[in-house]
Write a protein that holds these residues in place. Structure first.
Motif, PDB file in Angstrom:
ATOM      1  N   GLU A  52     -19.231  -6.007  -3.324  1.00  0.00           N
ATOM      2  CA  GLU A  52     -19.820  -4.946  -2.567  1.00  0.00           C
ATOM      3  C   GLU A  52     -21.194  -4.440  -2.871  1.00  0.00           C
ATOM      4  OE1 GLU A  52     -16.977  -1.769  -2.006  1.00  0.00           O
ATOM      5  OE2 GLU A  52     -15.022  -3.166  -2.184  1.00  0.00           O
ATOM      6  N   GLN A  53     -21.800  -4.201  -1.901  1.00  0.00           N
ATOM      7  CA  GLN A  53     -23.089  -3.591  -2.119  1.00  0.00           C
ATOM      8  C   GLN A  53     -23.019  -2.023  -1.924  1.00  0.00           C
ATOM      9  OE1 GLN A  53     -25.807  -5.362  -3.038  1.00  0.00           O
ATOM     10  NE2 GLN A  53     -24.536  -7.032  -3.009  1.00  0.00           N
ATOM     11  N   ASN A  54     -23.863  -1.238  -2.787  1.00  0.00           N
ATOM     12  CA  ASN A  54     -23.513   0.108  -2.644  1.00  0.00           C
ATOM     13  C   ASN A  54     -24.966   0.842  -2.568  1.00  0.00           C
ATOM     14  OD1 ASN A  54     -23.364   2.925  -2.556  1.00  0.00           O
ATOM     15  ND2 ASN A  54     -21.412   2.824  -3.673  1.00  0.00           N
TER      16      ASN A  54
ATOM     17  N   GLU B 212     -25.969   3.801  -2.379  1.00  0.00           N
ATOM     18  CA  GLU B 212     -25.902   5.101  -3.265  1.00  0.00           C
ATOM     19  C   GLU B 212     -26.251   4.785  -4.752  1.00  0.00           C
ATOM     20  OE1 GLU B 212     -25.386   8.097  -1.666  1.00  0.00           O
ATOM     21  OE2 GLU B 212     -25.479   6.639   0.156  1.00  0.00           O
TER      22      GLU B 212
END
Length: 179
Positions: free
Chosen positions: A87-89, A91
């Motif tokens: 998963e890329q985030n 934030e």
């Protein structure tokens, strides 16, 4: 990796031998799959490998069917399961933390508690104990990859980290990872 590809997570533990990565990569390639991400390192007298492999449904099926035989042939312990992409985030921003300290049983606990209290995610940890060449003192080296919230003030985090290092009698660095 194409949109049609699936992913397989593979974990391997074996007696450390130089040819294991080559044999694993050959077996993966021969079944039409490709290594997307991997970490291979000696741990004690063992070799630990974690891989994420991509391929179409059929290729991954061939690899899953072959892995028990490959494990037996190469004297490996293997665990595998289908997985999704990392998963890329946006934030978070990536940081690296390096700590050199006298060996102490709670060093990692103190570091992890600190980052947890700062809402910083620890993505990777690598540690190594060693004896200092100059004094013979038992030392510990810790490297971490961190995910720091973008709303976290970098200088405040760095100052708090340096205060922790002072309390632990450690040398530390906390810097953004430049990609």
């Amino acid at each position: 990796m194409s949109a049609q590809d699936s992913l397989l997570s593979i974990s391997v533990l074996a007696r450390a031998r130089a040819n294991i990565p080559l044999e694993l990569f050959r077996a993966i390639r021969e079944r039409g799959c490709e290594v997307e991400d991997c970490r291979i390192a000696p741990i004690g007298d063992r070799l630990a490998a974690n891989l994420v492999v991509s391929g179409n449904w059929s290729a991954l099926g061939r690899l899953e069917t072959a892995l028990p035989g490959i494990a037996q042939k190469l004297d490996l312990q293997v665990r595998f399961e289908r997985c999704g992409p990392r998963e890329q985030n946006p934030e978070f921003r990536p940081y690296a933390a390096d700590v050199i300290a006298p060996q102490q049983p709670d060093l990692l606990v103190h570091l992890l508690e600190f980052f947890n209290s700062q809402d910083v995610e620890v993505a990777e940890i690598s540690t190594q104990k060693y004896a200092s060449n100059y004094t013979g003192a038992e030392m510990c080296s810790v490297q971490m990859v961190l995910h720091v919230p973008v709303n976290q003030h970098p200088q405040a985090l760095r100052e708090s980290f340096m205060d922790l290092c002072d309390d632990l009698n450690a040398d530390g660095m906390l810097d953004p990872i430049k990609t």
